[in-house]
Structures are given as structure tokens and as C-alpha cells.
Design a protein around this motif. Structure first.
Motif, mmCIF file in Angstrom:
data_model
loop_
_atom_site.group_PDB
_atom_site.id
_atom_site.type_symbol
_atom_site.label_atom_id
_atom_site.label_comp_id
_atom_site.label_asym_id
_atom_site.label_seq_id
_atom_site.Cartn_x
_atom_site.Cartn_y
_atom_site.Cartn_z
ATOM 1 N N ARG A 14 0.822 -1.214 0.000
ATOM 2 C CA ARG A 14 0.000 0.000 0.000
ATOM 3 C C ARG A 14 0.855 1.263 0.000
ATOM 4 N N ASP A 15 1.838 1.321 0.886
ATOM 5 C CA ASP A 15 2.655 2.519 1.085
ATOM 6 C C ASP A 15 4.117 2.132 0.898
ATOM 7 N N LEU A 16 4.694 2.528 -0.215
ATOM 8 C CA LEU A 16 6.051 2.111 -0.556
ATOM 9 C C LEU A 16 7.078 2.564 0.478
ATOM 10 N N ASP A 17 6.969 3.793 0.946
ATOM 11 C CA ASP A 17 7.949 4.297 1.903
ATOM 12 C C ASP A 17 7.910 3.491 3.203
ATOM 13 N N ARG A 18 6.713 3.214 3.697
ATOM 14 C CA ARG A 18 6.560 2.430 4.934
ATOM 15 C C ARG A 18 7.139 1.024 4.751
ATOM 16 N N SER A 19 6.796 0.384 3.647
ATOM 17 C CA SER A 19 7.281 -0.981 3.406
ATOM 18 C C SER A 19 8.787 -1.011 3.166
ATOM 19 N N ALA A 20 9.308 -0.040 2.443
ATOM 20 C CA ALA A 20 10.757 0.016 2.208
ATOM 21 C C ALA A 20 11.500 0.172 3.520
ATOM 22 N N ARG A 21 10.985 1.019 4.420
ATOM 23 C CA ARG A 21 11.622 1.170 5.742
ATOM 24 C C ARG A 21 11.636 -0.155 6.488
ATOM 25 N N PHE A 22 10.528 -0.908 6.432
ATOM 26 C CA PHE A 22 10.449 -2.192 7.132
ATOM 27 C C PHE A 22 11.487 -3.169 6.591
ATOM 28 N N TYR A 23 11.484 -3.372 5.280
ATOM 29 C CA TYR A 23 12.405 -4.350 4.701
ATOM 30 C C TYR A 23 13.865 -3.907 4.820
ATOM 31 N N ARG A 24 14.113 -2.614 4.730
ATOM 32 C CA ARG A 24 15.481 -2.094 4.813
ATOM 33 C C ARG A 24 15.947 -1.956 6.267
ATOM 34 N N ASP A 25 15.161 -1.249 7.084
ATOM 35 C CA ASP A 25 15.627 -0.876 8.421
ATOM 36 C C ASP A 25 15.384 -1.943 9.481
ATOM 37 N N VAL A 26 14.325 -2.732 9.343
ATOM 38 C CA VAL A 26 14.051 -3.782 10.334
ATOM 39 C C VAL A 26 14.700 -5.100 9.907
ATOM 40 N N HIS A 119 14.409 -23.701 13.154
ATOM 41 C CA HIS A 119 13.810 -22.939 14.247
ATOM 42 C C HIS A 119 13.370 -21.622 13.629
ATOM 43 N N SER A 120 12.129 -21.227 13.890
ATOM 44 C CA SER A 120 11.525 -20.146 13.121
ATOM 45 C C SER A 120 10.769 -19.143 13.968
ATOM 46 N N LEU A 121 10.851 -17.883 13.541
ATOM 47 C CA LEU A 121 10.003 -16.802 14.043
ATOM 48 C C LEU A 121 9.084 -16.415 12.895
ATOM 49 N N TYR A 122 7.848 -16.071 13.202
ATOM 50 C CA TYR A 122 6.895 -15.634 12.179
ATOM 51 C C TYR A 122 6.471 -14.206 12.476
ATOM 52 N N ILE A 123 6.541 -13.371 11.452
ATOM 53 C CA ILE A 123 6.152 -11.967 11.558
ATOM 54 C C ILE A 123 5.323 -11.621 10.327
ATOM 55 N N ALA A 124 4.803 -10.404 10.291
ATOM 56 C CA ALA A 124 4.113 -9.911 9.097
ATOM 57 C C ALA A 124 4.679 -8.544 8.747
ATOM 58 N N ASP A 125 4.742 -8.267 7.455
ATOM 59 C CA ASP A 125 5.176 -6.940 7.021
ATOM 60 C C ASP A 125 4.008 -5.967 7.208
ATOM 61 N N PRO A 126 4.201 -4.680 6.937
ATOM 62 C CA PRO A 126 3.123 -3.702 7.181
ATOM 63 C C PRO A 126 1.826 -3.974 6.420
ATOM 64 N N ASP A 127 1.868 -4.781 5.356
ATOM 65 C CA ASP A 127 0.661 -5.097 4.592
ATOM 66 C C ASP A 127 0.104 -6.469 4.908
#
Length: 158
Positions: A14-26, A119-127
Motif C-alpha cells: 500500500r505505502d512504498l515508503d513504509r514498506s521500504a523502511r520495514f524491509y530495509r531498516d528492520v 527454528h523459526s520466528l513468524y512476523i508480518a510486514d506492514p501489509d
């Protein structure tokens, strides 16, 4: 035809800037496009391209902005992508470091599982795209997948 490897993922966001921050910074992906111009201008098509810090290939993740009014993914059982897995290391210590990073960033952990082989952790991205962050368990006999793949998951305690 022979498939040699999984090459890349393309996700609508939905929001490229928000998603880019997640994949890049987190998650620590290396953003390779867009490269903002001298005045900060962007390409007319809103997309972001990433590769892993290893630089294994030209790109591994492409995000395409579709806008805030895009339909949400349906909840529950459905046809389509369930999650994608990202190997983040080879030890539980690396998984613990990832957990600390996620908590510091305010990213909710949806689950933690011991799958015998991983061994796994499960998360979701902003979308809401689900992501498995995993480490392979050392010493697993990959020649006997019936003993490791698809066996019931156990709770993981880090």
C-alpha cells in the motif's frame, strides 16, 4: 526444464515508503532502487528493489506500490501465498538477536516454532504478508526429509 533456485519475490504494498523502511531498516535488506536524484525526485512508477547483504543476485525483492485503497488479503484459509521464508543464520543465538531487533522495532511476533529441521520466528510486514525468519538446525539428516519436513511443529523457546 530444471529450476535452479528461487530467484526473487514481488509484493504489492500500500505505502512504498513504509514498506521500504520495514524491509530495509528492520529486516536489513540492501535497497538498490530507487536511487533518489539530486533533488530527491523519484521514478514515476513507485517501486523499490532490494537484495540481501550477501549480494547473491541482482535482486531478491521487488515492492510495487498499489495505494492505500488496495484490497486487503482475505483472512483465514485461502488460495495463494501463505508465507515466505528468509534464512537469517545458522544458530539460535542469531535467532535471539533477530527477536531482539524485532521487539526493538515494535514488530509483533506472530509465532515461534521448532520444525525439527528449522527454528523459526513468524512476523508480518506492514501489509500483512507473513514472513518466516529461520535458522537451519545443525546436524539434521537432509537425506531423510520424511523425518524432518512436514512433521508437527513444536513450541520454540529462545
Amino acid at each position: 526444464m530444471e529450476i535452479r533456485e528461487l530467484g526473487h519475490l514481488v509484493l504489492y504494498v500500500r505505502d512504498l515508503d513504509r514498506s521500504a523502511r520495514f524491509y530495509r531498516d528492520v529486516l536489513g535488506w540492501r535497497q538498490i532502487l530507487p536511487v533518489p536524484g539530486p533533488d530527491g525526485e523519484r521514478e514515476p512508477r513507485r517501486l523499490a528493489v532490494f537484495n540481501a547483504p550477501s549480494g547473491r543476485t541482482h535482486h531478491e525483492l521487488l515492492l510495487i506500490e498499489v495505494g492505500e485503497d488496495a484490497a486487503a488479503q482475505p483472512a483465514g484459509r485461502r488460495v495463494g501465498l501463505y508465507h515466505f521464508g528468509l534464512k537469517i543464520g545458522t544458530t539460535d543465538d542469531e535467532l535471539r538477536e533477530a527477536l531482539a531487533t524485532l521487539r526493538e522495532a515494535g514488530t509483533p511476533v506472530l509465532g515461534m516454532s521448532d520444525h525439527t529441521a528449522t527454528h523459526s520466528l513468524y512476523i508480518a510486514d506492514p501489509d500483512g504478508n507473513e514472513i518466516e525468519l529461520y535458522v537451519d538446525v545443525p546436524g539434521v539428516d537432509w537425506e531423510k526429509p520424511e523425518e524432518t519436513i512436514g512433521v508437527p511443529a513444536k513450541p520454540l523457546r529462545l
